[in-house]
Design a protein around this motif. Structure first.
Motif, PDB file in Angstrom:
ATOM      1  N   UNK A   1       0.869  -0.878   0.045  1.00  0.00           N
ATOM      2  CA  UNK A   1      -0.212  -0.291  -0.148  1.00  0.00           C
ATOM      3  C   UNK A   1       0.843   0.810  -0.023  1.00  0.00           C
ATOM      4  N   UNK A   2       2.206   0.872  -0.100  1.00  0.00           N
ATOM      5  CA  UNK A   2       3.194   2.069  -0.411  1.00  0.00           C
ATOM      6  C   UNK A   2       3.120   3.096  -1.634  1.00  0.00           C
TER       7      UNK A   2
ATOM      8  N   UNK B   1       1.066   5.138  -7.085  1.00  0.00           N
ATOM      9  CA  UNK B   1       0.806   3.813  -8.370  1.00  0.00           C
ATOM     10  C   UNK B   1      -0.835   2.967  -8.802  1.00  0.00           C
ATOM     11  N   UNK B   2      -1.292   2.654  -8.157  1.00  0.00           N
ATOM     12  CA  UNK B   2      -2.263   1.396  -8.152  1.00  0.00           C
ATOM     13  C   UNK B   2      -3.040   2.139  -8.501  1.00  0.00           C
TER      14      UNK B   2
ATOM     15  N   UNK C   1      -6.879  -2.875  -3.787  1.00  0.00           N
ATOM     16  CA  UNK C   1      -7.174  -2.602  -3.013  1.00  0.00           C
ATOM     17  C   UNK C   1      -7.789  -1.725  -2.193  1.00  0.00           C
ATOM     18  N   UNK C   2      -8.625  -1.756  -1.271  1.00  0.00           N
ATOM     19  CA  UNK C   2      -9.577  -0.056  -0.883  1.00  0.00           C
ATOM     20  C   UNK C   2      -9.483  -0.230   0.306  1.00  0.00           C
ATOM     21  N   UNK C   3      -8.217  -0.471   1.275  1.00  0.00           N
ATOM     22  CA  UNK C   3      -8.030   0.269   2.334  1.00  0.00           C
ATOM     23  C   UNK C   3      -6.489   0.226   2.150  1.00  0.00           C
ATOM     24  N   UNK C   4      -5.880   0.963   3.225  1.00  0.00           N
ATOM     25  CA  UNK C   4      -5.051   1.890   3.044  1.00  0.00           C
ATOM     26  C   UNK C   4      -4.001   1.897   4.680  1.00  0.00           C
ATOM     27  N   UNK C   5      -4.278   0.380   5.167  1.00  0.00           N
ATOM     28  CA  UNK C   5      -3.910   0.846   6.684  1.00  0.00           C
ATOM     29  C   UNK C   5      -2.766   1.184   6.941  1.00  0.00           C
ATOM     30  N   UNK C   6      -1.664   2.055   6.564  1.00  0.00           N
ATOM     31  CA  UNK C   6      -0.765   2.767   7.000  1.00  0.00           C
ATOM     32  C   UNK C   6      -1.032   4.258   7.376  1.00  0.00           C
ATOM     33  N   UNK C   7      -1.989   4.542   6.561  1.00  0.00           N
ATOM     34  CA  UNK C   7      -2.439   5.576   7.112  1.00  0.00           C
ATOM     35  C   UNK C   7      -4.154   6.040   8.417  1.00  0.00           C
TER      36      UNK C   7
ATOM     37  N   UNK D   1       2.243  -3.691  -8.466  1.00  0.00           N
ATOM     38  CA  UNK D   1       2.430  -3.089  -9.054  1.00  0.00           C
ATOM     39  C   UNK D   1       3.738  -2.506  -7.395  1.00  0.00           C
ATOM     40  N   UNK D   2       4.353  -1.620  -8.181  1.00  0.00           N
ATOM     41  CA  UNK D   2       5.848  -1.302  -7.766  1.00  0.00           C
ATOM     42  C   UNK D   2       7.245  -2.065  -7.788  1.00  0.00           C
ATOM     43  N   UNK D   3       7.994  -0.811  -6.828  1.00  0.00           N
ATOM     44  CA  UNK D   3       9.540  -2.058  -6.968  1.00  0.00           C
ATOM     45  C   UNK D   3       9.973  -2.637  -6.149  1.00  0.00           C
ATOM     46  N   UNK D   4       9.087  -3.124  -5.026  1.00  0.00           N
ATOM     47  CA  UNK D   4       8.725  -3.234  -3.494  1.00  0.00           C
ATOM     48  C   UNK D   4       7.959  -4.278  -3.707  1.00  0.00           C
ATOM     49  N   UNK D   5       9.103  -5.962  -3.329  1.00  0.00           N
ATOM     50  CA  UNK D   5       7.834  -7.048  -2.942  1.00  0.00           C
ATOM     51  C   UNK D   5       8.263  -7.078  -1.171  1.00  0.00           C
ATOM     52  N   UNK D   6       6.930  -7.051  -0.703  1.00  0.00           N
ATOM     53  CA  UNK D   6       7.074  -7.315   0.989  1.00  0.00           C
ATOM     54  C   UNK D   6       5.874  -8.502   1.315  1.00  0.00           C
ATOM     55  N   UNK D   7       6.174  -9.451   2.155  1.00  0.00           N
ATOM     56  CA  UNK D   7       5.733 -11.158   2.666  1.00  0.00           C
ATOM     57  C   UNK D   7       3.911 -10.734   2.095  1.00  0.00           C
ATOM     58  N   UNK D   8       3.372 -10.165   2.762  1.00  0.00           N
ATOM     59  CA  UNK D   8       1.731 -10.015   1.857  1.00  0.00           C
ATOM     60  C   UNK D   8       1.927 -10.171   0.653  1.00  0.00           C
TER      61      UNK D   8
END
Length: 133
Positions: free
Chosen positions: A32-33, A37-38, A55-61, A96-103
């Protein structure tokens, strides 16, 4: 006399989408960072004639719906399950993005296990090909 061949749930879904003339469905995955881009990917896929689920929510915000750990933990589990359902519904996954995390890595593995085609906005991060994480 041969036994009838029953359709799998996936085959029934594909036939239903075809019968209803449902356009190609793309699910957006990623950290969600990369929400901006999404949104851009959603715009491009939509104008290409695809149905987009993302994704409909950004839980980082911060938000009142997940302001405490008691709220956030069960919501995260429900959102993860919801996103897996979006992957099952989709015809294709767009990471989307240049990073792939665990999720996101878990979502990619899940989509691959279902045989879903997977595209990357940054193909060099494809964890299935040993790309950077």
């Amino acid at each position: 006399m041969p036994y009838p061949q029953y359709l799998t749930a996936e085959e029934k879904l594909a036939q239903g989408k075809q019968a209803l003339d449902i356009p190609w469905i793309v699910v957006i995955c990623g950290s969600t960072r990369f929400m901006s881009d999404m949104h851009e990917a959603n715009l491009r896929e939509t104008t290409a004639g695809h149905i987009v689920v993302a994704p409909g929510c950004n839980m980082k915000e911060p938000h009142a719906l997940w302001g405490t750990p008691e709220q956030a933990e069960p919501l995260k589990a429900r959102l993860d399950a919801l996103h897996r359902a979006k992957i099952r519904l989709a015809d294709e996954v767009l990471v989307v993005g240049d990073y792939i995390g665990d999720s996101t890595r878990a979502e990619i593995r899940y989509a691959a296990s279902l045989g879903k085609p997977i595209r990357y906005t940054h193909p060099d991060v494809n964890p299935l090909l040993g790309g950077a994480a």
